[in-house]
Scaffold this active site. Sequence first.
Site, mmCIF file in Angstrom:
data_model
loop_
_atom_site.group_PDB
_atom_site.id
_atom_site.type_symbol
_atom_site.label_atom_id
_atom_site.label_comp_id
_atom_site.label_asym_id
_atom_site.label_seq_id
_atom_site.Cartn_x
_atom_site.Cartn_y
_atom_site.Cartn_z
ATOM 1 N N ARG A 1 4.466 -5.447 4.344
ATOM 2 C CA ARG A 1 4.881 -5.551 2.948
ATOM 3 C C ARG A 1 6.406 -5.567 2.934
ATOM 4 O O ARG A 1 7.051 -5.021 3.839
ATOM 5 C CB ARG A 1 4.377 -4.361 2.121
ATOM 6 C CG ARG A 1 2.868 -4.205 2.092
ATOM 7 C CD ARG A 1 2.491 -2.974 1.268
ATOM 8 N NE ARG A 1 1.043 -2.795 1.175
ATOM 9 C CZ ARG A 1 0.324 -2.033 1.961
ATOM 10 N NH1 ARG A 1 0.920 -1.361 2.942
ATOM 11 N NH2 ARG A 1 -0.987 -1.925 1.804
ATOM 12 N N LYS B 1 2.226 2.428 1.676
ATOM 13 C CA LYS B 1 2.062 3.015 0.346
ATOM 14 C C LYS B 1 1.724 4.497 0.451
ATOM 15 O O LYS B 1 0.971 4.912 1.322
ATOM 16 C CB LYS B 1 0.946 2.279 -0.408
ATOM 17 C CG LYS B 1 1.294 0.840 -0.782
ATOM 18 C CD LYS B 1 0.165 0.196 -1.572
ATOM 19 C CE LYS B 1 0.531 -1.212 -2.002
ATOM 20 N NZ LYS B 1 -0.562 -1.852 -2.782
ATOM 21 N N HIS C 1 5.271 -11.591 0.147
ATOM 22 C CA HIS C 1 3.861 -11.267 0.359
ATOM 23 C C HIS C 1 3.097 -12.450 0.951
ATOM 24 O O HIS C 1 2.047 -12.265 1.567
ATOM 25 C CB HIS C 1 3.219 -10.830 -0.957
ATOM 26 C CG HIS C 1 2.165 -9.780 -0.779
ATOM 27 N ND1 HIS C 1 2.456 -8.494 -0.366
ATOM 28 C CD2 HIS C 1 0.819 -9.831 -0.930
ATOM 29 C CE1 HIS C 1 1.321 -7.795 -0.277
ATOM 30 N NE2 HIS C 1 0.336 -8.578 -0.608
ATOM 31 N N ARG D 1 2.669 -12.087 4.560
ATOM 32 C CA ARG D 1 1.613 -11.108 4.867
ATOM 33 C C ARG D 1 0.237 -11.772 4.760
ATOM 34 O O ARG D 1 -0.626 -11.573 5.623
ATOM 35 C CB ARG D 1 1.739 -9.933 3.906
ATOM 36 C CG ARG D 1 0.748 -8.790 4.120
ATOM 37 C CD ARG D 1 1.184 -7.623 3.248
ATOM 38 N NE ARG D 1 0.118 -6.671 2.978
ATOM 39 C CZ ARG D 1 -0.153 -5.611 3.749
ATOM 40 N NH1 ARG D 1 0.531 -5.415 4.851
ATOM 41 N NH2 ARG D 1 -1.112 -4.774 3.406
ATOM 42 N N HIS E 1 -4.805 -1.065 5.419
ATOM 43 C CA HIS E 1 -5.820 -0.906 4.377
ATOM 44 C C HIS E 1 -6.672 0.333 4.586
ATOM 45 O O HIS E 1 -7.446 0.712 3.729
ATOM 46 C CB HIS E 1 -6.720 -2.147 4.313
ATOM 47 C CG HIS E 1 -6.024 -3.331 3.723
ATOM 48 N ND1 HIS E 1 -6.613 -4.560 3.592
ATOM 49 C CD2 HIS E 1 -4.784 -3.464 3.207
ATOM 50 C CE1 HIS E 1 -5.765 -5.399 3.035
ATOM 51 N NE2 HIS E 1 -4.643 -4.757 2.798
ATOM 52 N N TYR F 1 -2.899 8.730 16.599
ATOM 53 C CA TYR F 1 -3.163 8.612 18.031
ATOM 54 C C TYR F 1 -4.622 8.922 18.370
ATOM 55 O O TYR F 1 -5.075 8.631 19.461
ATOM 56 C CB TYR F 1 -2.237 9.541 18.810
ATOM 57 C CG TYR F 1 -0.793 9.149 18.677
ATOM 58 C CD1 TYR F 1 -0.266 8.121 19.448
ATOM 59 C CD2 TYR F 1 0.029 9.772 17.762
ATOM 60 C CE1 TYR F 1 1.054 7.737 19.324
ATOM 61 C CE2 TYR F 1 1.357 9.397 17.627
ATOM 62 C CZ TYR F 1 1.861 8.382 18.415
ATOM 63 O OH TYR F 1 3.173 8.003 18.277
#
Length: 305
Positions: free
Chosen positions: A151, A175, A247, A250, A273, A282
């Site tokens: 983004r 986000k 965008h 992306r 997402h 990890y």
Amino acid sequence: MRAIDDIEQVRGRYSVYLQVEKGLSSNTAASYGDDVDKLVNYMADAGKPVERASIDDLETFIATLHDLGISPRSTARIISGIKSFYKFLRIEGYIDQDPTQLLASPKMGRHLPEVLTVDEIDRMIACIDMSAPQGQRNRAIIETMYGCGLRVSELVGLKISNIYAHEGYIIVEGKGSKQRIVPIDDIALKQIDLYMKNTRSNQVVKRGDDDILFLNRRGGHMSRVMVFYIIKELCELAGIRKKVSPHTLRHSFATHLLEGGANLRAIQQMLGHESITTTEIYVHIDRSHLRQEIMQHHPRNRQQR
């Protein structure tokens, strides 16, 4: 109704069916096969064989494509391939009912999300004036955004301390301040290294922005609007008439990976997402597998072979 014991064998017969009985070219048959592979891998990740897929499974699969920013046109093509495959499975006796009968294709409105072709992205990069003071920075920006599917907010906030060049990863803050690990290719790393050595090292950095990678000419934090104008200008120079924003890179990243055969869930992880905190990252991600997905299927890497 019978179970599929060897999906590769079934795929081979399906390819023959498309070419002999449907009269499709080998290239078209291969594209249909690639679409089937996407669904097979998605269902395998869900722990369910493809012949047991329900309409709910298929609709969730299509919704995942939408969430990744795949255009309605590309989604419609994938759905067409899937419908053809289930028709074949019914003919072969693997299923009694075709779950795709109620599967609707997306409407083709006028306002489709734009996706750049690999050639268009190459043309954009070729239009960067490398003799200009910020030419190397802009090259590194485009390579990083497209190579990592970032983004614009993630790009301008990218920290030098979060670049692990030797391991081939960056840590991205998405986000809600959620962090994730994203593989980064050698092309982007090389351009970042050149920018750091030849441009950024000669700047006086504003206080508080010492760890920010991409800086404006005054040595401060770049704005999202500035990145928008850089991309807009490059598109104009390259003769690209599409409505393009940061965008778009992306969306193009996700589309090209998907079309190249990358695993859907790997793309989801790379795009952020699925929320992953620093402490969990990890544990829940096989980093070598994730890096292999992007290195194998991203067009910028395939060009180097």
